[in-house]
Design a protein around this motif. Structure first.
Motif, PDB file in Angstrom:
ATOM      1  N   UNK A 260      38.123   3.279  35.081  1.00 15.33           N
ATOM      2  CA  UNK A 260      38.517   2.984  33.894  1.00 15.33           C
ATOM      3  C   UNK A 260      39.780   2.176  33.423  1.00 15.33           C
ATOM      4  N   UNK A 261      41.032   2.639  34.588  1.00 14.44           N
ATOM      5  CA  UNK A 261      42.560   1.471  34.307  1.00 14.44           C
ATOM      6  C   UNK A 261      41.971   0.545  34.935  1.00 14.44           C
ATOM      7  N   UNK A 262      41.365  -0.186  35.292  1.00 10.00           N
ATOM      8  CA  UNK A 262      40.719  -1.528  35.882  1.00 10.00           C
ATOM      9  C   UNK A 262      39.790  -2.190  35.823  1.00 10.00           C
ATOM     10  N   UNK A 263      38.950  -1.466  36.231  1.00  6.04           N
ATOM     11  CA  UNK A 263      37.270  -2.021  35.745  1.00  6.04           C
ATOM     12  C   UNK A 263      36.841  -1.953  37.624  1.00  6.04           C
ATOM     13  N   UNK A 264      37.522  -1.424  38.083  1.00  9.67           N
ATOM     14  CA  UNK A 264      37.268  -2.097  39.509  1.00  9.67           C
ATOM     15  C   UNK A 264      36.229  -0.967  40.352  1.00  9.67           C
ATOM     16  N   UNK A 265      34.357  -1.616  40.703  1.00  3.95           N
ATOM     17  CA  UNK A 265      33.764  -1.183  41.032  1.00  3.95           C
ATOM     18  C   UNK A 265      34.245   0.017  42.221  1.00  3.95           C
ATOM     19  N   UNK A 266      33.834   1.109  42.787  1.00  2.68           N
ATOM     20  CA  UNK A 266      33.380   2.087  43.535  1.00  2.68           C
ATOM     21  C   UNK A 266      32.618   2.736  43.911  1.00  2.68           C
ATOM     22  N   UNK A 267      32.411   3.693  44.486  1.00  2.91           N
ATOM     23  CA  UNK A 267      31.052   4.859  44.867  1.00  2.91           C
ATOM     24  C   UNK A 267      31.824   5.943  44.980  1.00  2.91           C
ATOM     25  N   UNK A 268      30.783   7.155  45.029  1.00  7.24           N
ATOM     26  CA  UNK A 268      31.408   8.542  45.693  1.00  7.24           C
ATOM     27  C   UNK A 268      29.994   8.959  46.328  1.00  7.24           C
ATOM     28  N   UNK A 269      29.409   9.561  47.188  1.00  8.04           N
ATOM     29  CA  UNK A 269      28.231  10.125  48.150  1.00  8.04           C
ATOM     30  C   UNK A 269      28.012  11.808  47.120  1.00  8.04           C
ATOM     31  N   UNK A 270      26.957  11.791  46.483  1.00 11.20           N
ATOM     32  CA  UNK A 270      26.467  12.628  46.506  1.00 11.20           C
ATOM     33  C   UNK A 270      27.170  14.052  46.660  1.00 11.20           C
ATOM     34  N   UNK A 271      26.909  14.092  47.657  1.00 10.66           N
ATOM     35  CA  UNK A 271      27.563  15.844  47.745  1.00 10.66           C
ATOM     36  C   UNK A 271      29.430  15.475  46.720  1.00 10.66           C
ATOM     37  N   UNK A 272      29.990  14.730  46.711  1.00 12.57           N
ATOM     38  CA  UNK A 272      31.058  14.168  46.344  1.00 12.57           C
ATOM     39  C   UNK A 272      30.734  14.247  44.531  1.00 12.57           C
ATOM     40  N   UNK A 273      29.453  13.841  44.060  1.00 14.09           N
ATOM     41  CA  UNK A 273      29.106  13.675  42.320  1.00 14.09           C
ATOM     42  C   UNK A 273      28.581  15.062  42.489  1.00 14.09           C
ATOM     43  N   UNK A 274      27.888  15.964  43.066  1.00 14.63           N
ATOM     44  CA  UNK A 274      27.733  17.191  42.331  1.00 14.63           C
ATOM     45  C   UNK A 274      28.682  18.409  42.391  1.00 14.63           C
ATOM     46  N   UNK A 275      29.673  17.966  43.300  1.00 14.23           N
ATOM     47  CA  UNK A 275      31.262  18.810  43.502  1.00 14.23           C
ATOM     48  C   UNK A 275      32.130  18.079  41.683  1.00 14.23           C
ATOM     49  N   UNK A 276      31.558  17.288  41.560  1.00 10.54           N
ATOM     50  CA  UNK A 276      32.180  16.545  40.282  1.00 10.54           C
ATOM     51  C   UNK A 276      32.130  16.671  39.250  1.00 10.54           C
ATOM     52  N   UNK A 277      30.775  16.719  38.902  1.00  6.73           N
ATOM     53  CA  UNK A 277      30.215  16.962  37.484  1.00  6.73           C
ATOM     54  C   UNK A 277      30.783  18.817  37.324  1.00  6.73           C
TER      55      UNK A 277
END
Length: 375
Positions: A260-277
């Motif tokens: 959000x702060x600078x519109x930089x593209x990044x990625x997170x893996x599936x395990x990080x994604x589920x933890x994050x939700x």
């Protein structure tokens, strides 16, 4: 244990229930019961200790109110109907809160009505919550260097949805420590540091290297992700696509999105994604109304909470403990709440929140585009 007992065992109601006119009897029973609940609640409120939300104090010192203490003590989202009375604070204004920049007469009026409520708790409820809260282990202390950074290098001096910004992040941190074992609770202490939904940025992007030295690499990834994921959850398209892909979620490899702060593209893996939700489950929990749930499920953040919880449950990925509970009566049904939220007014409110979120992202050049990658 309910604080208010049901009057269903009284002789008068038994006589009514034996009547042959069952339709009239059912209506009378319902009216008597609702009247009884209201009478008891008003009696309790007469001697209640008022818990004013909008008070003058040092907002950098976090204070957990009764609602937050109850949630942490029980590991639940709780409908406190019957043990609390709410009234609107006529002096409340959105100015000074994180929502000061919200535009439009209707959106501002809806937010003001939602946020200006002041809770008055019964003495019995206050005592019970305090006893339960006092019985749980204290949250781990936060590193002094991190709190100094928040106080001296960032700007958290503003009101949030229910008290101060520090009240909000401290609740999220403490709830996570108690009910989301494994992942770091410090993520939720810092979840808004790189931006909130109304384009406020407590920390300047130039200070990101300083922050990186104070947290782990994993914590920083979640902190960077949080503002972006929040906007995607409010937008709704991500959850919609995930639901449509329910049969292949185990093949999810990663997700790419924009910071959000600078519109930089990044990625997170599936395990990080589920933890994050699951972090967002705790975050949404803090926006739920204190009472009268059946009539308030159309509140957008209540809908976001229900949507995410039901999705994570269906995917077998609800890892944080967030049960649905009630102080007086049976626990709410998620299915019933979801059904009520889908009313026409609920659909309209959710669409308004979506439009508002897209407008805020457009103002700062932030893209809501994302991509799911599959193995």
């Amino acid at each position: 244990m309910p604080l208010i007992s049901s009057p269903a065992g009284s002789p008068a109601l038994s006589k009514l229930l034996s009547s042959s006119n069952l339709g009239v009897t059912a209506s009378l029973v319902a009216l008597i019961y609702l009247g009884y609940r209201r009478w008891v609640a008003l009696k309790l409120a007469k001697f209640a200790a008022a818990r004013k939300i909008h008070i003058k104090r040092d907002i950098m010192i976090p204070v957990l109110d009764t609602k937050r203490k109850a949630a942490i003590a029980r590991g639940q989202a709780i409908d406190h109907t019957g043990c609390v009375i709410e009234e609107e604070d006529p002096t409340f204004t959105l100015d000074g809160t994180i929502f000061f920049s919200v535009e439009g007469t209707l959106p501002r009026a809806m937010l003001r009505k939602q946020l200006s409520r002041v809770a008055h708790w019964s003495d019995a409820a206050l005592q019970l919550v305090q006893e339960c809260y006092g019985a749980i282990p204290a949250a781990p202390p936060v590193d002094l260097a991190l709190t100094d950074f928040m106080l001296n290098e960032c700007n958290f001096k503003m009101e949030h949805a229910d008290g101060s910004f520090m009240d909000h992040v401290s609740f999220c941190h403490d709830y996570c420590a108690a009910h989301y074992k494994g992942p770091s609770p410090r993520v939720l202490l810092l979840h808004s540091i790189l931006g909130v939904g109304t384009n406020l940025f407590p920390m300047d992007i130039s200070k990101l290297p300083q922050l990186a030295k104070l947290v782990t690499k994993e914590e920083l990834r979640h902190i960077e992700t949080f503002p972006s994921m929040l906007r995607l959850l409010i937008d709704g398209e991500l959850i919609k696509e995930l639901r449509a892909s329910r049969g292949q979620l185990e093949r999810l490899d990663k997700i790419t999105l924009r910071r959000v702060i600078d519109n930089k593209e990044f990625e997170i893996d599936a395990e990080t994604f589920w933890t994050h939700l699951n972090y967002h489950m705790v975050h949404f929990l803090d926006f739920l109304p204190v009472a009268d749930w059946p009539s308030r499920t159309t509140d957008p953040f209540f809908q976001f909470f229900l949507d995410l919880r039901s999705f994570l449950m269906s995917a077998g990925q609800l890892r944080v403990t967030v049960e649905l509970g009630s102080t007086c009566g049976d626990a709410p049904s998620q299915e019933a709440l979801l059904g009520a939220a889908c009313s026409p007014i609920g659909v309209i409110k959710k669409a308004m929140a979506k439009r508002m979120g897209r407008k805020y992202s457009a103002k700062i050049g932030h893209s809501l585009e994302y991509s799911l990658h599959w193995r």
